[in-house]
Design a protein around this motif. Structure first.
Motif, PDB file in Angstrom:
ATOM      1  N   ASP A 119     -12.036  14.726   4.421  1.00  0.00           N
ATOM      2  CA  ASP A 119     -11.461  13.619   3.660  1.00  0.00           C
ATOM      3  C   ASP A 119     -12.490  12.559   3.317  1.00  0.00           C
ATOM      4  O   ASP A 119     -12.463  11.977   2.231  1.00  0.00           O
ATOM      5  N   MET A 120     -13.382  12.294   4.262  1.00  0.00           N
ATOM      6  CA  MET A 120     -14.434  11.301   4.062  1.00  0.00           C
ATOM      7  C   MET A 120     -15.716  11.803   4.692  1.00  0.00           C
ATOM      8  O   MET A 120     -15.680  12.614   5.616  1.00  0.00           O
ATOM      9  N   ARG A 121     -16.848  11.307   4.174  1.00  0.00           N
ATOM     10  CA  ARG A 121     -18.150  11.784   4.642  1.00  0.00           C
ATOM     11  C   ARG A 121     -19.068  10.593   4.921  1.00  0.00           C
ATOM     12  O   ARG A 121     -19.262   9.743   4.046  1.00  0.00           O
ATOM     13  N   ILE A 122     -19.602  10.552   6.131  1.00  0.00           N
ATOM     14  CA  ILE A 122     -20.590   9.552   6.513  1.00  0.00           C
ATOM     15  C   ILE A 122     -21.887  10.291   6.807  1.00  0.00           C
ATOM     16  O   ILE A 122     -21.885  11.268   7.555  1.00  0.00           O
ATOM     17  N   ALA A 123     -22.980   9.839   6.214  1.00  0.00           N
ATOM     18  CA  ALA A 123     -24.262  10.538   6.365  1.00  0.00           C
ATOM     19  C   ALA A 123     -25.279   9.674   7.084  1.00  0.00           C
ATOM     20  O   ALA A 123     -25.290   8.442   6.929  1.00  0.00           O
ATOM     21  N   SER A 124     -26.132  10.311   7.852  1.00  0.00           N
ATOM     22  CA  SER A 124     -27.272   9.603   8.428  1.00  0.00           C
ATOM     23  C   SER A 124     -28.347   9.479   7.347  1.00  0.00           C
ATOM     24  O   SER A 124     -28.340  10.203   6.351  1.00  0.00           O
ATOM     25  N   GLU A 125     -29.293   8.577   7.567  1.00  0.00           N
ATOM     26  CA  GLU A 125     -30.344   8.337   6.576  1.00  0.00           C
ATOM     27  C   GLU A 125     -31.208   9.568   6.327  1.00  0.00           C
ATOM     28  O   GLU A 125     -31.791   9.705   5.249  1.00  0.00           O
ATOM     29  N   ASN A 126     -31.293  10.458   7.296  1.00  0.00           N
ATOM     30  CA  ASN A 126     -32.134  11.639   7.136  1.00  0.00           C
ATOM     31  C   ASN A 126     -31.367  12.858   6.616  1.00  0.00           C
ATOM     32  O   ASN A 126     -31.912  13.954   6.536  1.00  0.00           O
ATOM     33  N   ALA A 127     -30.104  12.676   6.258  1.00  0.00           N
ATOM     34  CA  ALA A 127     -29.316  13.796   5.733  1.00  0.00           C
ATOM     35  C   ALA A 127     -29.835  14.234   4.367  1.00  0.00           C
ATOM     36  O   ALA A 127     -30.282  13.409   3.563  1.00  0.00           O
ATOM     37  N   GLN A 128     -29.774  15.528   4.113  1.00  0.00           N
ATOM     38  CA  GLN A 128     -30.139  16.095   2.814  1.00  0.00           C
ATOM     39  C   GLN A 128     -29.079  17.108   2.412  1.00  0.00           C
ATOM     40  O   GLN A 128     -28.503  17.794   3.266  1.00  0.00           O
ATOM     41  N   PHE A 129     -28.849  17.206   1.115  1.00  0.00           N
ATOM     42  CA  PHE A 129     -27.784  18.054   0.598  1.00  0.00           C
ATOM     43  C   PHE A 129     -28.330  18.994  -0.475  1.00  0.00           C
ATOM     44  O   PHE A 129     -29.140  18.572  -1.311  1.00  0.00           O
ATOM     45  N   ALA A 130     -27.859  20.241  -0.483  1.00  0.00           N
ATOM     46  CA  ALA A 130     -28.281  21.171  -1.536  1.00  0.00           C
ATOM     47  C   ALA A 130     -27.345  22.376  -1.588  1.00  0.00           C
ATOM     48  O   ALA A 130     -26.886  22.870  -0.553  1.00  0.00           O
ATOM     49  N   PHE A 131     -27.066  22.809  -2.802  1.00  0.00           N
ATOM     50  CA  PHE A 131     -26.464  24.118  -3.024  1.00  0.00           C
ATOM     51  C   PHE A 131     -27.608  25.072  -3.343  1.00  0.00           C
ATOM     52  O   PHE A 131     -28.073  25.140  -4.484  1.00  0.00           O
ATOM     53  N   THR A 132     -28.069  25.801  -2.354  1.00  0.00           N
ATOM     54  CA  THR A 132     -29.260  26.646  -2.520  1.00  0.00           C
ATOM     55  C   THR A 132     -28.931  28.086  -2.914  1.00  0.00           C
ATOM     56  O   THR A 132     -29.829  28.915  -3.019  1.00  0.00           O
ATOM     57  N   GLU A 133     -27.658  28.369  -3.161  1.00  0.00           N
ATOM     58  CA  GLU A 133     -27.258  29.752  -3.433  1.00  0.00           C
ATOM     59  C   GLU A 133     -27.981  30.354  -4.631  1.00  0.00           C
ATOM     60  O   GLU A 133     -28.304  31.548  -4.641  1.00  0.00           O
ATOM     61  N   ILE A 134     -28.241  29.540  -5.672  1.00  0.00           N
ATOM     62  CA  ILE A 134     -28.885  30.062  -6.875  1.00  0.00           C
ATOM     63  C   ILE A 134     -30.250  30.666  -6.547  1.00  0.00           C
ATOM     64  O   ILE A 134     -30.706  31.620  -7.193  1.00  0.00           O
ATOM     65  N   ASN A 135     -30.909  30.131  -5.514  1.00  0.00           N
ATOM     66  CA  ASN A 135     -32.226  30.633  -5.121  1.00  0.00           C
ATOM     67  C   ASN A 135     -32.141  31.958  -4.369  1.00  0.00           C
ATOM     68  O   ASN A 135     -33.168  32.608  -4.129  1.00  0.00           O
ATOM     69  N   LEU A 136     -30.913  32.352  -4.004  1.00  0.00           N
ATOM     70  CA  LEU A 136     -30.690  33.642  -3.351  1.00  0.00           C
ATOM     71  C   LEU A 136     -30.086  34.658  -4.317  1.00  0.00           C
ATOM     72  O   LEU A 136     -29.791  35.778  -3.930  1.00  0.00           O
ATOM     73  N   GLY A 137     -29.895  34.238  -5.562  1.00  0.00           N
ATOM     74  CA  GLY A 137     -29.326  35.139  -6.552  1.00  0.00           C
ATOM     75  C   GLY A 137     -27.817  35.230  -6.514  1.00  0.00           C
ATOM     76  O   GLY A 137     -27.234  36.174  -7.056  1.00  0.00           O
ATOM     77  N   VAL A 138     -27.155  34.254  -5.872  1.00  0.00           N
ATOM     78  CA  VAL A 138     -25.691  34.244  -5.824  1.00  0.00           C
ATOM     79  C   VAL A 138     -25.189  32.850  -6.204  1.00  0.00           C
ATOM     80  O   VAL A 138     -25.972  31.993  -6.634  1.00  0.00           O
TER      81      VAL A 138
END
Length: 259
Positions: A119-138
């Motif tokens: 429902d809600m998202r709290i992130a630390s300062e060092n958090a990183q986000f990525a959808f890396t699936e394209i780099n796996l061919g999916v």
């Protein structure tokens, strides 16, 4: 509640669920099944009114799905895993209690999808986000292509999905992917504080609120308004509604009981 890959602590009606599956806290069939089972247990546990999900350690919330497991699957096996994933994520998204993601590091692929189910998202300062699936061919198979565009819009969603590049916590905040960014050492305390505030609210009203928002987001406006009205009527009929109004008139703190 004993699980191989999940740690569960309940205090003051807040359940903190920590995914602990080796380096990266990666998702696999076993983790998905455990999450589904745990959410089912927490949903009917009257001692729990809010849930926090986080990852073990400081390096990763969830650094994606287990590629070693997926690489050995044939098409039918992957279809089965996709269904297991979908059931698990839908359970988290639609559980009747509020869920907060405390995102403490690398959040890739399936981990990003998991965070979007909360429902809600709290992130630390060092958090990183990525959808890396394209780099796996999916492509994302756990709802990522659909949930991300509901948060950031189609254009930004395509940028994140097509390029598969990382964004930091501040960029995620600017895009409204996360509600707040805090220091690493403040992350869990902040998530617990938010959950604690939710515990003080009327449980049935929160349930109806979540149902109205989640269900209404997927239908036309008139249907959504009908859903809202039905949820409103349900909340209005509760003892908690009467207590909330009486407390306001009497200038005191309400005592909600979830009925």
């Amino acid at each position: 509640m004993n699980y191989k890959n999940l740690l569960v602590e309940v205090e003051n009606k807040v359940a903190v669920v920590t995914i602990s599956n080796g380096p990266g806290n990666q998702l696999n069939t076993e983790v998905y099944l455990e999450l589904t089972q745990l959410m089912s247990e927490l949903e009917v546990n009257d001692e729990v009114q809010a849930i926090v999900i986080t990852g073990a350690g400081e390096e990763a919330f969830v650094a994606g799905a287990d590629i070693y497991e997926m690489a050995d699957l044939d098409t039918v096996g992957m279809m089965d895993l996709t269904q297991i994933t979908r059931i698990s994520f839908s359970k988290i998204e639609n559980i009747r209690k509020p869920v907060i993601a405390a995102i403490n590091g690398e959040t890739r692929g399936g981990g990003f999808e998991l965070a979007l189910c909360c429902d809600m998202r709290i992130a630390s300062e060092n958090a990183q986000f990525a959808f890396t699936e394209i780099n796996l061919g999916v492509i994302p198979g756990g709802g990522g292509t659909q949930r991300i565009q509901k948060v950031v819009g189609q254009g930004i969603a395509k940028e994140l999905l097509y390029f598969g590049e990382k964004i930091d916590a501040e960029r995620a905040y600017q895009l409204q992917i996360v509600n707040r960014v805090v220091a690493q050492n403040e992350l869990l305390a902040t998530a617990k504080e938010w959950a604690g505030k939710l515990v003080e609210k009327a449980p049935v009203a929160l349930r109806m609120m979540k149902l109205a928002v989640n269900t209404g987001a997927n239908v036309d406006l008139e249907s959504a308004l009908t859903i809202e009205a039905t949820c409103y009527d349900g909340a209005f009929a509760t003892r908690d509604c009467k207590e909330g109004m009486a407390a306001r008139l009497e200038n005191r703190k309400p005592n909600f009981v979830g009925r």
